[in-house]
Design a protein around this motif. Sequence first.
Motif: not given
Length: 94
Positions: A32-59
């Motif tokens: 069996q080939e190890k798939p590269q597909m994942f299910e998102v369990i939890e998502v962080g709040p986003g915000g300022m990361v390295d001086g850039t605003e990050v909006k979370m598009t994954v849910k």
Amino acid sequence: MTLKPLADRIIMKQVEAEEKTKSGIILTSAAQEKPQMFEVIEVGPGGMVDGTEVKMTVKKGDKVITGKYTGTEVKIDGVEYVIVKQSDILAIVE
């Protein structure tokens, strides 16, 4: 124990590998080939990361594809998770 991701981090769990081919051949675990597909369990709040605003598009609940060697693997209560930054996700599977 629960995990809560910070900033633009995402906690994912790997989708199980296919046990049969499309033609009905049953695969052993070694084949069996190890798939590269994942299910998102939890998502962080986003915000300022390295001086850039990050909006979370994954849910939570999304199926996503990541690079082959992406993320940090952790095992909590016998379950394996991968923690990645949102920028490490290549696509959302719809």
